[in-house]
Scaffold this motif. Structure first.
Motif, mmCIF file in Angstrom:
data_model
loop_
_atom_site.group_PDB
_atom_site.id
_atom_site.type_symbol
_atom_site.label_atom_id
_atom_site.label_comp_id
_atom_site.label_asym_id
_atom_site.label_seq_id
_atom_site.Cartn_x
_atom_site.Cartn_y
_atom_site.Cartn_z
ATOM 1 N N PHE A 230 3.960 7.504 -2.157
ATOM 2 C CA PHE A 230 4.358 6.400 -1.283
ATOM 3 C C PHE A 230 3.190 5.914 -0.425
ATOM 4 N N ARG A 231 2.307 6.825 0.011
ATOM 5 C CA ARG A 231 1.181 6.422 0.852
ATOM 6 C C ARG A 231 0.192 5.523 0.118
ATOM 7 N N LYS A 232 0.209 5.588 -1.200
ATOM 8 C CA LYS A 232 -0.679 4.730 -1.999
ATOM 9 C C LYS A 232 -0.207 3.278 -2.003
ATOM 10 N N GLN A 233 1.051 3.068 -1.621
ATOM 11 C CA GLN A 233 1.645 1.741 -1.715
ATOM 12 C C GLN A 233 1.392 0.933 -0.444
ATOM 13 N N SER A 234 2.076 -0.188 -0.327
ATOM 14 C CA SER A 234 1.913 -1.102 0.811
ATOM 15 C C SER A 234 2.529 -0.502 2.073
ATOM 16 N N GLU A 235 2.696 -1.357 3.072
ATOM 17 C CA GLU A 235 3.287 -0.917 4.336
ATOM 18 C C GLU A 235 4.683 -0.350 4.142
#
Length: 440
Positions: A230-235
């Protein structure tokens, strides 16, 4: 009586009813032959003169004879006609209409139009595809339905019959059958209001026990993989990461209990040892008899101060997904959206499905974070199960039988994995150690 073969004609839409002229030529008129049950007529057939020599007229008269015999309940291939005010589908339709009105009145208040219309179609499908087919396609006389009929429907027909739209056997569990029992009761209540029956009959109790699903927990290594993804994704992905972190340390159910949380529900109180403690006043609880406030772990306070409050600082702001596009939809839709995203990531990492101890394949949705958290809570030496249950809005029995019971096996497996990967040894709780470093 036998008919001349050349004179025999089949009467359409009347079972196997035929007309013909007598083979012995005792009369020039056409006769009709209607097949009936042998307990009504020993020969299983009724012959009757149609008093006409015209074939077309004979076919018309044969239909009337057939309908008259059918009403008497004698025909073999058709059941007697039921008066319209006694058919079960009449009262099923009334239940559907009332439900439809209630759902539409909630549009814009508690539900969206899509949700309301979907639930209406679902009830209509249950009636048309499941209830009516069992009761003579809805034509069953409601005054003749017996206790045995209802017991067969609820406890034999529903659990095992192939009623699914995917051409497969569908097992309907206790909870689903409970809904059908409620539906049948309402249908009988409508018939009672119409004074077709004197009172609602005794509805059979459901056999079997209600299935209690035990949500399989995630290991801490799996949780870290999900958070990293999830941290690799957007806000939005970063906010999903914060939600996962928060649910790991605050005993909330993964639904409306966190969706309605606003800054005004969060209070930071002083504490002699820790300095300050985060206390949450839950606006929506599944079980309202339990304590409404949650006293949070220290790490939950850091997540709230360093991440959640900085993102949404105003008292009326929701601490999660406060954006207008997320809050203009209904809470149930937001809940489904979040659960779907979690499921997609977990599936992508190939950890969503798991074979449990009984050998059954189970899924692990966002709700699986709750047992993960409780298992960590009971792992603390001299853990107070009573207080853990009260703080988590559940019962001590649930903690003892569902989480503490599972702790030893779950922990042995996790420790074994750590030892074999050269990550150290010991039975120290891995959750706090890992996440205190990795909360970002």
């Amino acid at each position: 009586m036998k008919f001349k073969k050349s004179s025999i004609r089949v009467v359409k839409n009347c079972g196997k009813t035929t007309i013909g002229k007598r083979e012995d030529n005792k009369s020039p008129n056409y006769y009709v032959k209607v097949l009936v049950e042998k307990d009504k007529v020993s020969s299983g057939r009724i012959f009757e003169s149609l008093e006409t020599r015209n074939q077309s007229m004979a076919l018309l008269k044969a239909v009337k004879v057939y309908e008259r015999i059918k009403i008497q309940g004698k025909t073999k291939y058709d059941k007697p006609i039921v008066a319209p005010d006694k058919r079960i589908d009449v009262y099923g339709h009334q239940v559907l209409e009332d439900f439809s009105k209630r759902q539409k009145s909630k549009i814009g208040i508690h539900k969206s139009s899509i949700e309301a219309n979907t639930e209406i179609r679902q009830l209509e499908g249950r009636l048309d595809n499941i209830v009516y087919p069992f009761f003579d396609n809805g034509k069953k006389d409601i005054t003749t339905i017996t206790y045995e009929d209802l017991d067969k429907f609820l406890n034999k027909y529903l659990p095992t019959e192939n009623l699914g739209h995917r051409n497969r056997n569908t097992f309907r569990g206790y909870k689903t059958r409970k809904g059908y029992r409620y539906l049948i009761t309402n249908i009988f209540k409508k018939a009672q209001i119409a004074k077709v029956i004197d009172s609602v009959p005794v509805i059979p109790e459901l056999t079997g026990e209600q299935e209690k699903r035990e949500w399989e927990p995630y290991t801490q290594e799996e949780i870290c993989k999900i958070r990293d993804e999830f941290r690799k994704q957007s806000e939005f992905g970063k906010e999903m990461n914060d939600l996962i972190n928060f649910l790991l340390f605050v005993p909330l159910r993964s639904g409306k209990e966190w969706i309605f949380l606003q800054n005004k529900h969060m209070s930071i109180q002083s504490h002699i040892k820790e300095g300050k403690v985060l206390v949450i006043e839950i606006p929506h609880r599944k079980i309202n008899t339990k304590r409404q406030n949650i006293i949070c772990k220290n790490i939950a306070l850091r997540i709230y101060e360093n991440r959640l409050k900085k993102r949404n600082p105003n008292p009326e702001d929701y601490i999660f997904f406060n954006q207008p596009e997320n809050r203009k939809i209904q809470p149930q839709q937001l809940q489904k959206r979040i659960n779907r995203y979690f499921k997609l990531v977990s599936k992508k990492l190939k950890i969503y499905r798991l074979t449990n101890e009984e050998g059954f394949e189970v899924t692990r949705p966002l709700y699986s974070l709750r047992p993960t958290q409780f298992i960590e809570d009971v792992s603390v030496p001299n853990a107070d199960y009573e207080e853990i249950a009260r703080n988590g809005n559940t019962s001590k029995e649930m903690i003892v039988h569902r989480y503490a019971k599972r702790y030893s096996k779950f922990k042995v497996s996790e420790i074994y994995d750590k030892l074999n990967k050269g990550r150290g040894s010991g039975n120290r709780s891995h959750t706090n150690h890992t996440l205190k470093k990795k909360v970002r």
